[in-house]
Design a protein around this motif. Structure first.
Motif, PDB file in Angstrom:
ATOM      1  N   VAL A 113      -2.295   3.886 -12.106  1.00 58.93           N
ATOM      2  CA  VAL A 113      -3.450   3.235 -11.484  1.00 58.93           C
ATOM      3  C   VAL A 113      -3.039   2.624 -10.149  1.00 58.93           C
ATOM      4  O   VAL A 113      -2.201   1.721 -10.100  1.00 58.93           O
ATOM      5  N   CYS A 114      -3.616   3.121  -9.065  1.00 62.43           N
ATOM      6  CA  CYS A 114      -3.363   2.568  -7.723  1.00 62.43           C
ATOM      7  C   CYS A 114      -4.343   1.417  -7.496  1.00 62.43           C
ATOM      8  O   CYS A 114      -5.378   1.584  -6.833  1.00 62.43           O
ATOM      9  N   LEU A 129       0.821  -1.208   0.000  1.00 64.73           N
ATOM     10  CA  LEU A 129       0.000   0.000   0.000  1.00 64.73           C
ATOM     11  C   LEU A 129       0.855   1.257   0.000  1.00 64.73           C
ATOM     12  O   LEU A 129       0.567   2.224  -0.717  1.00 64.73           O
ATOM     13  N   PHE A 130       1.917   1.257   0.799  1.00 67.65           N
ATOM     14  CA  PHE A 130       2.792   2.430   0.852  1.00 67.65           C
ATOM     15  C   PHE A 130       3.515   2.644  -0.475  1.00 67.65           C
ATOM     16  O   PHE A 130       3.621   3.774  -0.962  1.00 67.65           O
ATOM     17  N   ALA A 169      -5.862   7.118  -4.666  1.00 66.91           N
ATOM     18  CA  ALA A 169      -6.210   6.589  -5.986  1.00 66.91           C
ATOM     19  C   ALA A 169      -6.481   7.718  -6.978  1.00 66.91           C
ATOM     20  O   ALA A 169      -6.115   7.633  -8.158  1.00 66.91           O
ATOM     21  N   LYS A 170      -7.099   8.795  -6.513  1.00 71.90           N
ATOM     22  CA  LYS A 170      -7.385   9.953  -7.372  1.00 71.90           C
ATOM     23  C   LYS A 170      -6.097  10.606  -7.847  1.00 71.90           C
ATOM     24  O   LYS A 170      -5.979  10.985  -9.027  1.00 71.90           O
ATOM     25  N   GLU A 174      -7.533   1.444  -4.980  1.00 68.96           N
ATOM     26  CA  GLU A 174      -8.864   1.395  -5.602  1.00 68.96           C
ATOM     27  C   GLU A 174      -9.667   0.229  -5.029  1.00 68.96           C
ATOM     28  O   GLU A 174     -10.848   0.363  -4.691  1.00 68.96           O
ATOM     29  N   PHE A 175      -9.006  -0.920  -4.887  1.00 69.04           N
ATOM     30  CA  PHE A 175      -9.675  -2.118  -4.380  1.00 69.04           C
ATOM     31  C   PHE A 175     -10.079  -1.938  -2.920  1.00 69.04           C
ATOM     32  O   PHE A 175     -11.211  -2.272  -2.532  1.00 69.04           O
ATOM     33  N   VAL A 176      -9.173  -1.404  -2.096  1.00 70.70           N
ATOM     34  CA  VAL A 176      -9.477  -1.206  -0.675  1.00 70.70           C
ATOM     35  C   VAL A 176     -10.640  -0.230  -0.506  1.00 70.70           C
ATOM     36  O   VAL A 176     -11.519  -0.430   0.345  1.00 70.70           O
TER      37      VAL A 176
END
Length: 323
Positions: free
Chosen positions: A294-295, A225-226, A285-286, A299-301
């Motif tokens: 694309v994060c 994530l980081f 994500a934005k 996005e999924f979390v």
């Protein structure tokens, strides 16, 4: 210096009480949640505990926005991101050109809203690594040992001046332990990416931070994530005030320090309120989308937390087993 606290919630009480008691400054609390105002007035103040013990009553001045007639030098704002726009509209008649404003809310998006009411040079930003729980109307629990509070401050725009210097001095006297940064966005995003790990994951699994950190895979999850967040920020030209490794290490350090703490996102989730995930993982994500990156994990979390919110409607009350 006189302060007006907009939002007598967990963090509003924490900052306001510590400023009032430790720094000896005047603090007025402005609260829109009527049960909170009513309870404080009934009991003559707010009940304050630390780590669930030594509860005591602290007298405070509390008002609804419509009642308040004061003129603080500095406003402090602690509201949920989703509530802020409406709150500022309700409080707008209280704002004056000579006033400054400080906020250290979770997530991102609040400074743009605040800047609609205050000159950019009068806005002081902050982040707070300070765990606090609002037990209910008129009752708050300060988590962590005395002196463990950690926060950062930075000027939203322009140069740091005399008012900002005095605010920082008052925060130091209050034992909030402020650290100054000249990197506004790097300061803000460093806290956002931390919350994007601990807040979101603890919320999805409805666990305390101490329970979370016992899972052997936490470091790998946090690293993924980081790394994604840092990659997105680098593409946006944002340099965070902490390194990737420092952020990874902080997950373990902070989770052990606040092992009995449920993050603020879970506190909202558990009470059936919307969470701030769109302003945390969703904001990261934005940034990625805006800079051709694309994060995928963030996005999924974000979607997972929203799914968990929606699934609350299907949970049935536990039926006691008859013996």
């Amino acid at each position: 210096m006189k302060y007006g606290m907009i939002g007598a919630g967990a963090m509003g009480y924490r900052y306001g009480v510590m400023l009032q008691e430790n720094a000896g400054v005047d603090v007025d609390f402005i609260e829109s949640w009527l049960p909170n105002v009513t309870k404080v007035r009934e009991q003559g103040g707010v009940q304050v505990a630390r780590d669930h013990v030594d509860q005591r009553l602290v007298p405070i001045n509390i008002y609804t926005p419509e009642e308040y007639k004061g003129h603080p030098d500095v406003w402090i704002i602690f509201k949920k991101q989703m509530q802020l726009a409406d709150e500022l509209k309700r409080d707008a008649h209280l704002f004056h050109d000579d006033q400054f404003v400080f906020s250290a809310m979770n997530g991102m998006g609040h400074f743009e809203k605040i800047a609609q009411y205050f000159p950019a040079e009068h806005i002081i930003g902050g982040t707070a690594m300070i765990a606090t729980v609002l037990n209910g109307p008129g009752s708050v629990d300060f988590m962590g040992a005395v002196g463990s509070e950690t926060m950062h401050m930075s000027q939203y725009a322009g140069e740091r001046g005399a008012v900002t210097d005095q605010v920082m001095a008052d925060f130091k006297a209050a034992d909030l332990n402020p650290i100054w940064s000249d990197n506004f966005m790097g300061m803000c995003l460093s806290k956002v990416v931390f919350n994007a790990v601990t807040n979101s994951l603890c919320t999805m699994f409805e666990i305390q931070m101490g329970q979370f950190i016992t899972y052997p895979g936490v470091k790998d999850m946090a690293t993924q994530l980081f790394n994604e967040a840092y990659d997105a920020c680098e593409r946006a030209g944002i340099k965070l005030i902490e390194t990737r490794q420092e952020e990874i290490d902080s997950v373990e350090t902070i989770s052990h320090a606040y092992k009995y703490h449920y993050p603020s996102m879970y506190q909202d989730f558990s009470k059936g309120r919307p969470t701030e995930v769109d302003y945390i993982n969703g904001y990261i994500a934005k940034i990625g989308r805006e800079h051709d990156y694309v994060c995928r994990v963030h996005e999924f979390v974000t979607q997972e937390v929203h799914l968990a919110e929606m699934m609350r409607q299907y949970k049935q009350p536990t039926v006691p087993v008859q013996v």
